[in-house]
Write an enzyme that holds these catalytic residues in place. Sequence first.
Site, PDB file in Angstrom:
ATOM      1  N   TYR A  73     -22.232   2.510   4.470  1.00 20.82           N
ATOM      2  CA  TYR A  73     -21.150   3.448   4.185  1.00 20.82           C
ATOM      3  C   TYR A  73     -20.994   4.479   5.299  1.00 20.82           C
ATOM      4  CZ  TYR A  73     -19.760   1.458  -0.185  1.00 20.82           C
ATOM      5  OH  TYR A  73     -19.249   0.597  -1.114  1.00 20.82           O
ATOM      6  N   VAL A 109      -9.761   4.132  -1.242  1.00 18.53           N
ATOM      7  CA  VAL A 109     -10.906   5.050  -1.187  1.00 18.53           C
ATOM      8  C   VAL A 109     -10.948   5.818   0.138  1.00 18.53           C
ATOM      9  CG1 VAL A 109     -12.293   3.596  -2.731  1.00 18.53           C
ATOM     10  CG2 VAL A 109     -12.510   3.306  -0.244  1.00 18.53           C
ATOM     11  N   HIS A 125     -10.730   4.318  -7.633  1.00 18.41           N
ATOM     12  CA  HIS A 125     -11.915   3.649  -7.084  1.00 18.41           C
ATOM     13  C   HIS A 125     -12.800   4.605  -6.288  1.00 18.41           C
ATOM     14  CE1 HIS A 125      -9.670  -0.493  -7.343  1.00 18.41           C
ATOM     15  NE2 HIS A 125      -9.988   0.000  -8.514  1.00 18.41           N
ATOM     16  N   CYS A 133     -24.744  12.552  -6.259  1.00 15.30           N
ATOM     17  CA  CYS A 133     -26.073  12.110  -6.676  1.00 15.30           C
ATOM     18  C   CYS A 133     -25.941  10.865  -7.554  1.00 15.30           C
ATOM     19  CB  CYS A 133     -26.754  13.223  -7.454  1.00 15.30           C
ATOM     20  SG  CYS A 133     -28.354  12.744  -8.129  1.00 15.30           S
ATOM     21  N   CYS A 153     -30.528  14.565  -3.568  1.00  9.34           N
ATOM     22  CA  CYS A 153     -29.795  15.606  -4.287  1.00  9.34           C
ATOM     23  C   CYS A 153     -30.607  16.899  -4.305  1.00  9.34           C
ATOM     24  CB  CYS A 153     -29.535  15.107  -5.702  1.00  9.34           C
ATOM     25  SG  CYS A 153     -28.890  16.338  -6.826  1.00  9.34           S
ATOM     26  N   CYS A 156     -31.596  17.642  -8.307  1.00  9.39           N
ATOM     27  CA  CYS A 156     -32.588  16.880  -9.089  1.00  9.39           C
ATOM     28  C   CYS A 156     -33.464  15.970  -8.237  1.00  9.39           C
ATOM     29  CB  CYS A 156     -31.886  16.062 -10.172  1.00  9.39           C
ATOM     30  SG  CYS A 156     -31.118  14.547  -9.557  1.00  9.39           S
TER      31      CYS A 156
END
Length: 250
Positions: A73, A109, A125, A133, A153, A156
Amino acid sequence: MFPSDLVSLLRGTPKLVALTGAGVSQESGLRTFRDSHPSPGSGQAGLWAQYKPTELASPEAFARDPKLVWDWYAWRREAVKGVRPNPGHYALVEIEKRAPQFILITQNVDNLHRFAGSQNVLELHGNIQRVRCADCYTFTETWDDDTETVPRCKECGGLLRPDVVWFGEALPRAQLEAAVEASRSCDVFFSIGTSGVVQPAASLAFAAHNRGAVVVEINAEPTPLTPKAEYVFEGKSGEILPQLVRAVWG
Ligand SMILES: [Zn+2]
């Protein structure tokens, strides 16, 4: 080029909805998800050629090898950096400014609608430029990409992932519900640059049609929606939409 009854209808302050698909991005030079996947060859692109998109864009792939998916990505985000909105994107910004009620729904996207200036966008999408996260859904604007592992993240400690819908994942519920509601209650539904076969987006135009909305299709070629559309314009949205804006609101 545009029938006077369509021009009158659009001037008559109806509720407008537009659904956009890959064709709109292609006119900016962005290839489709599958087309954009590199073929075996040289350079960094060649690295990804050994994988199928389905092997990278899925929750299973992320669970198996999150770093591989994250890096893919990162590469794709980089690849869309040089891509700019086209006149079709900007015409949709103009429609949003001039029409009293306008909702834009997109299957893309690539963030090009927001980049162009559209405000009211339902992204069915997701958006490749957003990161969230994987565990608690917290969005983050900044992350450290210069690491050996996938960034985590701050809330968390979960792994960060792109905010896109992967194979086997449900569409974001709030966005989908808002899109269905908008489609069922609109007066005119534009289907733009979409093949009309990817569900559930494809069903939105039919939902609008069944509720009595006038369906306007702008696409390079006929689709399953074409027989149901009251108005069909075959060609590039980057040429047709700016002309339509001038004819109606110019
Ligand atoms: Zn989290």
